[in-house]
Structure formats: structure tokens, C-alpha cells
Design a protein around this motif. Structure first.
Motif, PDB file in Angstrom:
ATOM      1  N   ILE A  35       0.870  -1.231   0.041  1.00  0.00           N
ATOM      2  CA  ILE A  35       0.144   0.101  -0.206  1.00  0.00           C
ATOM      3  C   ILE A  35       0.815   1.407   0.110  1.00  0.00           C
ATOM      4  O   ILE A  35       0.600   2.285  -0.694  1.00  0.00           O
ATOM      5  N   GLU A  36       1.989   1.308   0.754  1.00  0.00           N
ATOM      6  CA  GLU A  36       2.943   2.325   0.911  1.00  0.00           C
ATOM      7  C   GLU A  36       4.067   2.038   1.040  1.00  0.00           C
ATOM      8  O   GLU A  36       4.558   1.650   2.106  1.00  0.00           O
ATOM      9  N   PRO A  37       4.872   2.165   0.082  1.00  0.00           N
ATOM     10  CA  PRO A  37       6.337   1.415   0.143  1.00  0.00           C
ATOM     11  C   PRO A  37       7.232   2.163   1.060  1.00  0.00           C
ATOM     12  O   PRO A  37       8.124   1.673   1.757  1.00  0.00           O
ATOM     13  N   HIS A  38       7.083   3.329   1.512  1.00  0.00           N
ATOM     14  CA  HIS A  38       7.917   3.963   2.529  1.00  0.00           C
ATOM     15  C   HIS A  38       7.487   3.400   4.214  1.00  0.00           C
ATOM     16  O   HIS A  38       8.420   4.025   4.723  1.00  0.00           O
ATOM     17  N   ILE A  39       6.327   2.966   4.130  1.00  0.00           N
ATOM     18  CA  ILE A  39       6.211   2.474   5.475  1.00  0.00           C
ATOM     19  C   ILE A  39       7.323   1.356   6.048  1.00  0.00           C
ATOM     20  O   ILE A  39       7.242   1.359   7.131  1.00  0.00           O
ATOM     21  N   SER A  40       8.187   1.049   5.269  1.00  0.00           N
ATOM     22  CA  SER A  40       9.157   0.055   5.803  1.00  0.00           C
ATOM     23  C   SER A  40      10.064   0.850   6.707  1.00  0.00           C
ATOM     24  O   SER A  40      10.809   0.009   7.430  1.00  0.00           O
TER      25      SER A  40
END
Length: 129
Positions: free
Chosen positions: A70-75
């Protein structure tokens, strides 16, 4: 809102609690990606003494995949930290971050929903030990 959940364990050795925490995490579908020996690190870097204290970076791959899709930067907010620390009393405190509290900064209801599900799983870990 509190940013963590915790449980105090009385009458058990640190290593026994750690084994129980790792088994409960596995039961809930988490693996341990990272481990920080806080006690050893503070001794080495600052020559400061701490009681036994470890930080486990726990990850449930299914949920990690969902939120990163959903949101790649959530990592940047992964993995979920679970700490085990001996207290002055000799009791052991096990704490787990509340991923829902951390993920609210993203302002995406779908991600927060997944994080709330993971939070329940981490609460189950605390109940199991």
C-alpha cells in the motif's frame, strides 16, 4: 494513546522469558529479523551498566507485505519492536510497540486497520507468556 503494551513477569529467569516470548511470537506468525542486546551495546559504547535488556525486531511477513504494498515507505516503521528487560526488582518486563500508534502518522486508514490487527496479535503474545 499509549504507544506500547507490556506485561510484568514475576519469578522467572530472563532467558526463560525470552524463550517464551520467541515461541509466542512464532505462534502468532512473527519471525525475529533483528536483535539488539541493549545491555551489551551500552556497556561497549558508553561503558554504562544496564540489567539484561534486549530489543527484538519482530515481523509478520503477511502483514509487512500488505502495508508495504500500500505504501512502500512504510518500511521505515518496520519491524515491530518487542523488548525484554530485567527490572531492579528482578521482575521481567516484556513490552511490544503498538503498531497502530506508529502507523497513524501515515494517515491511511487501510494501513492503520492492518496495524490494529497486528497490535492484537502482539497483545496475544503478551497474554501467552
Amino acid at each position: 494513546m499509549n504507544y506500547y503494551n507490556s506485561k510484568i513477569i514475576k519469578g522467572k529467569d530472563f532467558s526463560v522469558v525470552r524463550t517464551e516470548v520467541e515461541a509466542a511470537l512464532k505462534e502468532e506468525g512473527f519471525g525475529i529479523l533483528t536483535e539488539i542486546d541493549f545491555q551489551a551495546t551500552m556497556k561497549k559504547k558508553l561503558d554504562k551498566d544496564y540489567l539484561p535488556h534486549v530489543i527484538l525486531g519482530a515481523c509478520n511477513p503477511t502483514y509487512a507485505d500488505k502495508v508495504v504494498s500500500i505504501e512502500p515507505h512504510i518500511s521505515t516503521l518496520l519491524p515491530c519492536n518487542v523488548t525484554i528487560r530485567e527490572m531492579e526488582s528482578g521482575d521481567i518486563e516484556v513490552s511490544a510497540m503498538d503498531p497502530a500508534a506508529a502507523m497513524k502518522v501515515v494517515e491511511n486508514d487501510e494501513i492503520v486497520q492492518h496495524a490494529e490487527e497486528v497490535n492484537e496479535m502482539l497483545k496475544n503474545v503478551l497474554k501467552a507468556i
